[in-house]
Scaffold this motif. Structure first.
Motif, short mmCIF file in Angstrom:
data_model
loop_
_atom_site.label_atom_id
_atom_site.label_comp_id
_atom_site.label_asym_id
_atom_site.label_seq_id
_atom_site.Cartn_x
_atom_site.Cartn_y
_atom_site.Cartn_z
N VAL A 133 45.20 48.73 28.67
CA VAL A 133 44.78 49.22 29.97
C VAL A 133 46.00 49.82 30.67
CG1 VAL A 133 42.85 47.62 30.24
CG2 VAL A 133 45.12 46.93 31.03
N ALA A 158 38.63 48.95 33.54
CA ALA A 158 38.61 47.58 33.05
C ALA A 158 38.97 46.62 34.17
CB ALA A 158 39.60 47.41 31.89
N GLY A 166 39.85 39.74 29.63
CA GLY A 166 38.89 40.76 30.03
C GLY A 166 37.63 40.17 30.64
N HIS A 192 40.87 52.15 31.00
CA HIS A 192 40.84 51.57 29.66
C HIS A 192 41.12 52.65 28.62
CE1 HIS A 192 38.51 50.40 25.93
NE2 HIS A 192 39.49 49.53 26.00
N CYS A 234 43.34 42.08 27.66
CA CYS A 234 43.70 43.41 28.17
C CYS A 234 45.22 43.49 28.27
CB CYS A 234 43.06 43.65 29.54
SG CYS A 234 41.26 43.81 29.49
#
Length: 266
Positions: A133, A158, A166, A192, A234
């Motif tokens: 991300v 995201a 996430g 993202h 992430c």
């Protein structure tokens, strides 16, 4: 840790048929196909044991083999890149600790994005897959909001919580901020980037799960993991001034070529 990079590539794209075979000219004017440039991007990643192209089309296979890539044939029935990666790994017989899905339409993906994903999985045993991300600055956030205002999808955002776990991915701009930001000002919205690093067992399970309502609504393959209770890490990455863009439509070709020229990329 043994790392396998799989580059899924299909010929029958609804938006751009034959896309992997499109030629892109670099800074020196030499044309190389999209699939070759994606393969070269994978070769630049440090710590990778093996790189394979996964396709369902002999035209792509022949092109990939012409520049020395290893090719794994997969079924035309694969619904997305994750399913194609899963089938490719099964056909290869496993043997790797981490599998990376490096999309075949993202030749400008920086090597450190992939390296950071692998490092993230190694450092976080709870994570079953990792994806990058990128924090939006004000100008990028304004562009995403303007796209949605005009019924265009400008990118995927995201949302993640403690430990960068996430929570959700959406083609809407989330979270809602309710304020304006200066062009270079950091925002709480994260873009993202469609690259994934999976643990093999999680990837193998993916194709056996039904497509859920959220994946159906959003059209985002990674939501199938969340809908089945899997833990997604992430990983925040930095562009380091590097430009990158996915090739989704014919209009993206001159954009990518201009970026390569600006970076001096052959």
């Amino acid at each position: 840790m043994s790392v396998l990079v799989v580059i899924p590539a299909r010929y029958a794209s609804s938006r751009y048929p034959g896309k992997p075979l499109v030629a892109l000219r670099g800074a020196n004017g030499v044309a190389k196909t999209l699939i070759r440039r994606s393969w070269e991007a994978a070769q630049a990643v440090q710590g990778v044991a093996r790189v394979v192209v996964a396709t369902d089309d002999d035209r792509i296979r022949l092109e990939a083999e012409s520049f020395g890539a290893e090719v794994v044939m997969t079924s035309p029935a694969c619904a997305n890149g994750t399913e194609r990666c899963a089938e490719a790994v099964a056909n290869l017989g496993g043997g790797h600790d981490i599998v990376v899905n490096l999309q075949g339409d993202a030749p400008l993906t920086p090597a450190w994005f992939v390296e950071d994903l692998v490092a993230g999985l190694i450092a976080n045993p709870w994570a079953e897959l990792a994806t990058p991300v990128l924090r939006c600055e004000g100008a990028m956030l304004a562009g995403l909001i303007e796209d949605r205002r005009n019924d265009r999808v400008g990118g995927t955002t995201a949302v993640f919580g403690a430990g960068n776990r996430g929570i959700y991915f959406s083609k809407e701009v989330i979270p809602f901020t309710g304020k304006a930001y200066g062009p270079g000002e950091p925002t709480p919205v994260f873009h993202h980037v469609g690259v994934y690093a999976y643990r093999p067992g999680t990837l193998a399970a993916y194709s056996g799960w039904p497509v859920g309502p959220l994946e159906t609504l959003e059209g985002l393959e990674q939501l199938r993991f969340l809908e089945n209770g899997r833990s997604v890490l992430c990983v925040e990455v930095e562009s380091r001034g590097r430009q990158f863009w996915e090739l989704n439509n014919p209009s993206d070709v001159p954009k990518i070529e201009a970026m390569m020229a600006a970076m001096g990329q052959d």
